[in-house]
Design a protein around this motif. Structure first.
Motif, mmCIF file in Angstrom:
data_model
loop_
_atom_site.group_PDB
_atom_site.id
_atom_site.type_symbol
_atom_site.label_atom_id
_atom_site.label_comp_id
_atom_site.label_asym_id
_atom_site.label_seq_id
_atom_site.Cartn_x
_atom_site.Cartn_y
_atom_site.Cartn_z
ATOM 1 N N SER A 139 14.220 131.778 24.874
ATOM 2 C CA SER A 139 12.995 132.401 24.378
ATOM 3 C C SER A 139 12.425 131.588 23.229
ATOM 4 C CB SER A 139 13.278 133.831 23.910
ATOM 5 O OG SER A 139 14.220 133.827 22.858
ATOM 6 N N ALA A 140 11.083 131.590 23.119
ATOM 7 C CA ALA A 140 10.436 130.916 21.998
ATOM 8 C C ALA A 140 10.788 131.637 20.700
ATOM 9 C CB ALA A 140 8.928 130.883 22.200
ATOM 10 N N GLY A 141 10.962 130.865 19.638
ATOM 11 C CA GLY A 141 11.312 131.485 18.358
ATOM 12 C C GLY A 141 11.257 130.488 17.219
ATOM 13 N N GLU A 142 11.398 131.017 16.031
ATOM 14 C CA GLU A 142 11.385 130.184 14.823
ATOM 15 C C GLU A 142 12.830 129.881 14.440
ATOM 16 O OE1 GLU A 142 8.027 131.344 15.949
ATOM 17 O OE2 GLU A 142 9.211 133.029 15.156
ATOM 18 N N TYR A 143 13.357 128.822 15.021
ATOM 19 C CA TYR A 143 14.744 128.452 14.773
ATOM 20 C C TYR A 143 14.881 127.552 13.546
ATOM 21 C CZ TYR A 143 15.101 130.362 19.453
ATOM 22 O OH TYR A 143 15.028 131.206 20.528
ATOM 23 N N SER A 144 13.761 126.985 13.094
ATOM 24 C CA SER A 144 13.677 126.278 11.814
ATOM 25 C C SER A 144 12.489 126.866 11.057
ATOM 26 C CB SER A 144 13.465 124.775 12.012
ATOM 27 O OG SER A 144 14.578 124.199 12.660
ATOM 28 N N ALA A 145 12.622 127.006 9.785
ATOM 29 C CA ALA A 145 11.567 127.631 8.989
ATOM 30 C C ALA A 145 10.241 126.897 9.171
ATOM 31 C CB ALA A 145 11.956 127.650 7.510
ATOM 32 N N GLY A 146 9.191 127.653 9.458
ATOM 33 C CA GLY A 146 7.867 127.059 9.587
ATOM 34 C C GLY A 146 7.628 126.366 10.915
ATOM 35 N N HIS A 147 8.530 126.537 11.866
ATOM 36 C CA HIS A 147 8.393 125.860 13.160
ATOM 37 C C HIS A 147 8.723 126.836 14.299
ATOM 38 C CE1 HIS A 147 9.057 122.580 10.298
ATOM 39 N NE2 HIS A 147 8.405 121.793 11.161
ATOM 40 N N THR A 148 7.996 126.719 15.365
ATOM 41 C CA THR A 148 8.280 127.486 16.570
ATOM 42 C C THR A 148 8.762 126.536 17.665
ATOM 43 O OG1 THR A 148 6.663 129.213 16.085
ATOM 44 C CG2 THR A 148 7.317 128.955 18.381
ATOM 45 N N SER A 149 9.874 126.883 18.288
ATOM 46 C CA SER A 149 10.456 126.049 19.341
ATOM 47 C C SER A 149 10.510 126.819 20.661
ATOM 48 C CB SER A 149 11.875 125.623 18.965
ATOM 49 O OG SER A 149 11.888 124.687 17.915
ATOM 50 N N TYR A 150 10.385 126.070 21.727
ATOM 51 C CA TYR A 150 10.601 126.642 23.052
ATOM 52 C C TYR A 150 11.074 125.535 23.988
ATOM 53 C CZ TYR A 150 5.777 124.923 23.717
ATOM 54 O OH TYR A 150 4.645 124.155 23.750
ATOM 55 N N VAL A 151 11.512 125.949 25.169
ATOM 56 C CA VAL A 151 12.069 125.020 26.148
ATOM 57 C C VAL A 151 11.156 124.945 27.354
ATOM 58 C CG1 VAL A 151 13.960 124.668 27.799
ATOM 59 C CG2 VAL A 151 14.470 125.283 25.431
ATOM 60 N N ARG A 152 10.879 123.734 27.796
ATOM 61 C CA ARG A 152 10.183 123.497 29.055
ATOM 62 C C ARG A 152 11.197 123.009 30.085
ATOM 63 N NH1 ARG A 152 4.742 122.606 29.583
ATOM 64 N NH2 ARG A 152 5.214 121.081 31.213
ATOM 65 N N ARG A 153 11.124 123.550 31.265
ATOM 66 C CA ARG A 153 11.939 123.052 32.368
ATOM 67 C C ARG A 153 10.993 122.348 33.330
ATOM 68 N NH1 ARG A 153 17.104 123.984 34.271
ATOM 69 N NH2 ARG A 153 17.486 125.728 32.853
ATOM 70 N N GLU A 154 11.196 121.037 33.518
ATOM 71 C CA GLU A 154 10.262 120.205 34.266
ATOM 72 C C GLU A 154 10.948 119.556 35.462
ATOM 73 O OE1 GLU A 154 7.634 118.732 30.377
ATOM 74 O OE2 GLU A 154 9.100 117.383 31.296
ATOM 75 N N PRO A 155 10.173 119.137 36.475
ATOM 76 C CA PRO A 155 10.765 118.381 37.590
ATOM 77 C C PRO A 155 11.294 117.035 37.115
ATOM 78 C CG PRO A 155 8.372 118.377 37.741
ATOM 79 C CD PRO A 155 8.727 119.339 36.653
#
Length: 474
Positions: free
Chosen positions: A123-139
């Motif tokens: 899930s997208a979230g703020e795992y570092s202060a001031g930053h939002t991270s998420y994962v893309r799954r690509e071919p």
């Protein structure tokens, strides 16, 4: 009368070979030539790879819904035309297996059509202060796929469907002796896919090596022998390509004294002689509790005497020929080289004078270090070894280099649960054999390779993971 000529299928159309010309396809029921197939060389492989790379630029951008719809339409079309495909495969293999496997193939296409819309990530979230991270799954990209000759159409579907569902494009090479059904499948799929998404090139192992060494593919998938897998892994490593290998097996079938021997015998015969034993999960290495060893040998021998190989026209035949002359010689050689302490209880010889048929064979008296125990036969040959204790059964079962599949026959639920954890194989069947639901992974350990076919695991193997981070302020 000249033999018919097959064509490669590249960029959405039939193409003549640019390089090495043609080779004869032999009817395994008679050993006579039935057609000419392309022997693809560097120019042919390069053309297919360039077509797949061009198509990938657009196919990767399609939505999961679009990829799902294409695969569902391919599944419907295959289902409606299965007789045509079964006939094509019959010409190459002498086997009616394709007709029996039709529901499985169609189900796999529909399953992977569904996986296209089930990409998962953190899930997208703020795992570092001031930053939002998420994962893309690509071919991954262009996938070079090398299929075997034992189940040609099934393998073409099994390899191409998850790759295409994930947004990749494919260059598939069927085995040199069995190209017809894969070519027909590519032609059917082209009715629903853009040109270049699924390409098929024919040829010998040298063609496959050219595919692996070509700079375009990002991933290589092989179903084949251990030796071929080592060769592919070594070649792919030079360019750090991702590799998926489903290699040989030496399936132990552990039968305890409390097992239902009627059911066990029937399933062993079905799993050992179906498709002439040309199955990497075939039930050909039986480990029998000493209490019932002799009885089980007698049961298997009696059942083997009741079946016979034969051409498709022989409705009473239990299975067809081995695929080619080299495979016939391999199986015959393993039986002829048996040590003196081994006994051929039934069978053991070529059946008939024409074609590549081999008798249903049961061998007893074998020992763990015998060649026939440690080497995949890939033919209609069952060996039977005794064991005295559960610990010995596990030791004998695990005492080979392969680790693809295994089976346990017992009425003791606790014992069955215990052995499923102890057996070093990618699949463990309990009181059954040869079940391959699309939702469950198939793949082995040790010299049986790495990676999984089927299931979400097989689908995710054709994707790559990307971390994306946005600075959103304090």
């Amino acid at each position: 009368m000249p033999l018919p000529r097959l064509s490669n299928f590249v960029d959405g159309k039939k193409t003549e070979p640019l390089d090495d010309g043609y080779a004869e396809l032999l009817d395994p029921c008679t050993g006579t030539a039935s057609a000419l197939a392309p022997v693809s060389g560097p120019q042919d492989v390069d053309a297919a790879m360039r077509s797949a790379a061009t198509a990938f630029a657009q196919w990767r951008r399609t939505t999961p819904a679009e990829r799902q719809q294409a695969l569902l339409r391919i599944a419907d079309a295959l289902e409606s035309r299965m007789e045509e495909f079964a006939e094509a495969e019959l010409l190459d293999t002498g086997s009616t297996a394709a007709a029996g496997e039709a529901p499985l193939m169609v189900d796999q296409l529909r399953f992977f059509a569904g996986t296209a819309r089930l990409l998962e990530g953190s899930s997208a979230g703020e795992y570092s202060a001031g930053h939002t991270s998420y994962v893309r799954r690509e071919p991954v990209g262009v996938c070079a796929q090398l299929a075997p000759w034992n189940f040609p159409l099934l393998m073409a579907v099994l390899k191409s469907a998850p790759a295409i569902a994930a947004g990749n494009t494919v260059v598939l090479k069927p085995a040199e002796t069995t190209p017809r059904s894969a070519l027909l499948f590519a032609e059917l799929a082209a009715e629903f896919l853009p040109p270049g998404v699924l390409n098929v090139v024919c040829g010998a192992p040298a063609t496959g090596r050219l595919m692996v060494e070509h700079p375009v593919p990002a991933m290589v998938s092989l179903t084949g022998s251990v030796e071929a897998g080592i060769d592919v892994a070594r070649s792919a490593a030079a360019d750090l390509k991702r590799v998926h290998l489903e290699l040989g097996g030496k399936t132990p079938v552990v039968v305890f004294a409390d097992a239902d021997l009627d059911a066990a015998t029937a399933k062993i015969i079905e799993g050992a002689f179906g498709n002439a034993g040309q199955d990497c999960t075939a039930a050909t290495r039986v480990l029998a509790d000493r209490e019932i060893h002799d009885e089980l040998v007698e049961r298997l021998a009696a059942a083997a005497r009741a079946v016979r190989p034969g051409p498709p026209a022989d409705r009473a035949a239990a299975y067809g020929p081995l695929n080619n002359a080299a495979q016939l010689e391999r199986v015959r050689g393993l039986v002829e080289r048996l040590p003196e302490h081994a006994e051929v209880v039934v069978g053991g010889k070529q059946a008939g004078e024409a074609g590549y048929f081999f008798e249903p064979t049961v061998v007893s008296g074998v020992r763990q270090d015998d060649e026939i125990i440690r080497t995949e036969v890939f033919g209609p040959v069952v060996t039977v070894q005794p064991f005295a204790t559960e610990e010995e059964a596990v030791r004998l079962a695990n005492g080979v280099e392969q680790g693809l599949a295994s089976a346990v026959w017992t009425s003791d639920h606790t014992r069955a649960m215990r052995l499923t954890g102890l057996l070093d194989f990618g699949t463990v069947w309990v009181n059954t054999h040869l079940g391959f639901p699309s939702e469950m992974p198939h793949g082995g350990f040790k010299h049986s390779g790495y990676g999984k076919d089927l299931s979400m695991y097989g689908f995710e193997a054709y994707t790559r993971i990307k971390h994306v981070m946005h600075h959103v302020g304090a």
